[in-house]
Design a protein around this motif. Structure first.
Motif, PDB file in Angstrom:
ATOM      1  N   VAL A   1      -0.685  19.378  44.257  1.00 56.00           N
ATOM      2  CA  VAL A   1      -0.922  19.183  42.828  1.00 56.00           C
ATOM      3  C   VAL A   1      -0.080  17.965  42.334  1.00 56.00           C
ATOM      4  N   PHE A   2      -0.769  17.155  41.668  1.00 57.15           N
ATOM      5  CA  PHE A   2      -0.017  15.935  41.034  1.00 57.15           C
ATOM      6  C   PHE A   2       0.381  16.067  39.539  1.00 57.15           C
ATOM      7  N   GLN A   3       1.003  14.994  39.001  1.00 53.73           N
ATOM      8  CA  GLN A   3       1.555  15.025  37.777  1.00 53.73           C
ATOM      9  C   GLN A   3       0.157  14.915  36.814  1.00 53.73           C
ATOM     10  N   GLY A   4      -0.788  14.208  37.118  1.00 52.98           N
ATOM     11  CA  GLY A   4      -2.130  14.458  36.462  1.00 52.98           C
ATOM     12  C   GLY A   4      -2.904  15.269  37.019  1.00 52.98           C
ATOM     13  N   SER A   5      -3.826  15.928  36.672  1.00 51.11           N
ATOM     14  CA  SER A   5      -4.492  16.954  37.616  1.00 51.11           C
ATOM     15  C   SER A   5      -5.286  16.546  38.377  1.00 51.11           C
ATOM     16  N   ASN A   6      -5.811  15.090  38.154  1.00 47.34           N
ATOM     17  CA  ASN A   6      -6.908  14.568  39.135  1.00 47.34           C
ATOM     18  C   ASN A   6      -8.150  15.142  39.281  1.00 47.34           C
ATOM     19  N   LEU A   7      -8.700  15.993  38.382  1.00 48.63           N
ATOM     20  CA  LEU A   7      -9.842  16.784  38.160  1.00 48.63           C
ATOM     21  C   LEU A   7     -11.089  15.561  37.937  1.00 48.63           C
ATOM     22  N   PHE A   8     -12.049  15.972  38.662  1.00 46.49           N
ATOM     23  CA  PHE A   8     -13.257  15.018  38.515  1.00 46.49           C
ATOM     24  C   PHE A   8     -13.940  15.441  37.060  1.00 46.49           C
TER      25      PHE A   8
END
Ligand code: ADP
Ligand code: MG
Length: 240
Positions: free
Chosen positions: A82-89
């Motif tokens: 799980v990253f700092q930004g959610s990196n969702l599409f």
């Protein structure tokens, strides 16, 4: 039982040594919080655990498998991130963001993937948002979808890289609550965060990384109340 065994890893970029002789282990259900100054190598260390970054030397065992012997799909399934930004599409709903990996990495049939996505959205309190697109979600909700996405792969270990650092203060709590619940359920977690209340109350161990080396590691109360190293005391003093 040892879940993760990191044995003397080194990593440099050009001339710069970013990780130097880093060794540590995690047992099942451990929640280890990593702290350290900006640039100390925290993200690099996490990224080496699922081979987003390749180490120069050393060994990393996940439940007795050397991770460099595993194929990347298998490793990414077994080690969530799980990253700092959610990196969702952006073009996919919350549910589709979760089913994508289940379908493509695990080859799960659509109906089963949808059911599993709902199960984990429910776990992070977002079953009502299954059809929402990332732009319709708050930062905290996006992070919770990111956590659900990692969980859906049923990983052995989840890495969190400053999961609340990009959030407005009022949204941090809901993400930390989900992480705390996960810890209580026995998920093994390696977490980079500056949230020291979380570290104190949830972490089984705290690691202080400085300049690519582990300066000190131990139970949070020991590092806070009785650090062995001056650098630890100084750094934690500034955070508190
Ligand atoms: P932290 O997460 O503790 O802030 P990082 O692991 O991001 O630290 O970075 C540690 C050091 O490695 C920094 O000096 C950074 O500039 C360098 N670094 C990280 N990633 C790369 C990269 N892909 N290429 C070159 N240098 C990098
Ligand atoms: Mg970082």
């Amino acid at each position: 039982m040892t879940l993760l065994d990191v044995d003397s890893i080194y990593k440099s970029y050009d001339e710069e040594e970013v990780l130097e002789d880093v060794s540590f282990g995690l047992d099942q259900q451990d929640v280890e919080v990593i702290v350290g100054p900006s640039g100390s190598g925290k993200s690099t260390l996490l990224r080496c655990m699922n081979r987003l970054t390749e180490i120069d030397s050393g060994e990393i065992y996940l439940n007795d498998d050397e991770i460099h012997d595993l194929d990347e799909n298998e490793l990414r399934r077994r080690v969530g991130m799980v990253f700092q930004g959610s990196n969702l599409f952006a073009h996919l709903t919350a549910q589709k963001n979760i089913t994508l990996g289940l379908r493509e990495v695990l080859g799960m049939p659509a109906a089963e993937a949808q059911a599993k996505a709902m199960e984990y959205l429910r776990q992070v309190g977002l079953e009502d948002q299954a059809e929402s697109y990332p732009a319709e979600l708050s930062g905290g909700q996006k992070q919770r979808v990111g956590i659900a996405r990692a969980l859906a792969m049923e990983p052995e270990l989840i890495l969190f890289d400053e999961p609340t650092s990009a959030l407005d203060p009022e949204l941090i709590g809901e993400v930390l609550t989900v992480m705390r619940d996960l810890a209580e359920e026995g998920m093994t977690m390696l977490v980079v965060t500056h949230e020291m209340d979380f570290a104190r109350s949830v972490a089984t161990r705290l690691m202080f990384l400085d300049d690519g080396r582990i300066v000190e590691r131990g139970p949070p109360e020991q590092l806070f109340e009785d650090p062995r190293e001056d650098r630890t005391e100084q750094f934690l003093g500034e955070l508190a």
